[in-house]
Scaffold this motif. Sequence first.
Motif, mmCIF file in Angstrom:
data_model
loop_
_atom_site.group_PDB
_atom_site.id
_atom_site.type_symbol
_atom_site.label_atom_id
_atom_site.label_comp_id
_atom_site.label_asym_id
_atom_site.label_seq_id
_atom_site.Cartn_x
_atom_site.Cartn_y
_atom_site.Cartn_z
ATOM 1 N N ARG A 97 -0.858 4.729 3.204
ATOM 2 C CA ARG A 97 0.531 4.947 2.837
ATOM 3 C C ARG A 97 0.635 6.112 1.858
ATOM 4 O O ARG A 97 -0.215 6.282 0.997
ATOM 5 C CB ARG A 97 1.132 3.684 2.204
ATOM 6 C CG ARG A 97 1.322 2.531 3.195
ATOM 7 C CD ARG A 97 0.051 1.807 3.496
ATOM 8 N NE ARG A 97 0.274 0.634 4.351
ATOM 9 C CZ ARG A 97 -0.715 -0.102 4.839
ATOM 10 N NH1 ARG A 97 -1.956 0.190 4.601
ATOM 11 N NH2 ARG A 97 -0.437 -1.146 5.586
ATOM 12 N N ASP A 99 3.309 8.273 -0.837
ATOM 13 C CA ASP A 99 4.560 8.284 -1.586
ATOM 14 C C ASP A 99 4.313 8.945 -2.928
ATOM 15 O O ASP A 99 3.197 9.392 -3.229
ATOM 16 C CB ASP A 99 5.103 6.861 -1.783
ATOM 17 C CG ASP A 99 6.633 6.848 -1.877
ATOM 18 O OD1 ASP A 99 7.207 7.911 -2.128
ATOM 19 O OD2 ASP A 99 7.238 5.773 -1.710
ATOM 20 N N SER A 167 -1.839 8.288 -2.261
ATOM 21 C CA SER A 167 -2.020 7.531 -1.028
ATOM 22 C C SER A 167 -2.655 6.205 -1.397
ATOM 23 O O SER A 167 -3.357 6.104 -2.408
ATOM 24 C CB SER A 167 -2.907 8.299 -0.037
ATOM 25 O OG SER A 167 -4.196 8.514 -0.590
ATOM 26 N N TYR A 266 5.605 0.773 10.395
ATOM 27 C CA TYR A 266 6.306 1.389 9.273
ATOM 28 C C TYR A 266 6.702 0.361 8.216
ATOM 29 O O TYR A 266 6.816 0.696 7.032
ATOM 30 C CB TYR A 266 7.550 2.117 9.787
ATOM 31 C CG TYR A 266 8.284 2.881 8.698
ATOM 32 C CD1 TYR A 266 7.743 4.047 8.158
ATOM 33 C CD2 TYR A 266 9.506 2.440 8.223
ATOM 34 C CE1 TYR A 266 8.405 4.758 7.172
ATOM 35 C CE2 TYR A 266 10.178 3.143 7.237
ATOM 36 C CZ TYR A 266 9.633 4.291 6.713
ATOM 37 O OH TYR A 266 10.280 4.989 5.726
ATOM 38 N N ARG A 269 4.747 0.057 5.001
ATOM 39 C CA ARG A 269 4.735 1.134 4.026
ATOM 40 C C ARG A 269 5.041 0.651 2.612
ATOM 41 O O ARG A 269 4.761 1.354 1.634
ATOM 42 C CB ARG A 269 5.746 2.213 4.426
ATOM 43 C CG ARG A 269 5.482 3.577 3.810
ATOM 44 C CD ARG A 269 6.652 4.504 4.039
ATOM 45 N NE ARG A 269 7.845 4.019 3.362
ATOM 46 C CZ ARG A 269 8.098 4.229 2.079
ATOM 47 N NH1 ARG A 269 7.257 4.911 1.338
ATOM 48 N NH2 ARG A 269 9.203 3.764 1.541
#
Length: 311
Positions: A97, A99, A167, A266, A269
Amino acid sequence: MGRGDLTDVEWERLRPFLPVSNGRCGRWRDLRQVIDGILHRVRTGVQWRDLPERFGPWKTVYERHRLWSADGTWERLLQQVQAAADIAGEIDWDISRWDSTIVRAHQHVAGARTDPPPAPASRGGRSGRTSGRNTVAKPARPAGGGGAGGEGLGRSRGGFTSKLHLSADGRCRSLSLVVTGGQRADCTQFQAVLANIRVPRVGSGRSRTKPDSLAADKGYSNGPCREYLRRRGIRHTIPEKTDSQAARLGKGSRGGRSPGFDESRYKKRNTVERAINRLKQSRAVATRYDKRGYIFLGTATTAALLIWLRG
């Protein structure tokens, strides 16, 4: 043993990967005391001068953290612990993941000198990132982000901010970290975060540098990111932006096919959001108190290392 100190089990997991003591911190028992002092500061955000006396001289603790942040020791320790977890099959490589999160900087963070981080003097003329007495510490990768002398500080209406790009694996543990100024867009650091994934192989073989697949939000939905992933052979689940979809449909058959999107994958996530929450339980990560960008990156890496040690 104080609250937050390394347990005997955690110390035994970490000790084989520690660099050879150069005498500044004395015996291994003393080095454990210094590391506990660093962990105490990362967890509480206390000023270095206010460290409890049981950790020894505060400057010894600070200098060890500064040096290990500069020469990449914290990063290598994190990679070694990740390698041990990979051997045990504890890393979810099927989907990682991506962000970022904004970190508010304390008002005293501004004002760092513009010169590069100092490197400790070599006693024997050797250089590089090897462990031992004759090591010349090389500065970590530039924090990036511009502003405030390139120390990973960005200006906003609320003051200085930094952004922590990361990540994470399926167990909410950080695989790689990058620090930039708070104004930097997430997609600009996508390749840098992916390039920082480096899990060594035990024995021969190259380090593992890419996941089997990944999931990211619309902030990474652009042509360069998707092209980079296709070139490296990494499957991905990234939703398409509304305007991009409208532009593609407006071109008709010339717009090409829609990018693949797996909704069920998804949904996982949210793991990276929980990984960010775990990192920010350390107050020195939730609020930036370090003037130098490479030291703040070392602070965040130390917090991530402790999370890996504790599973």
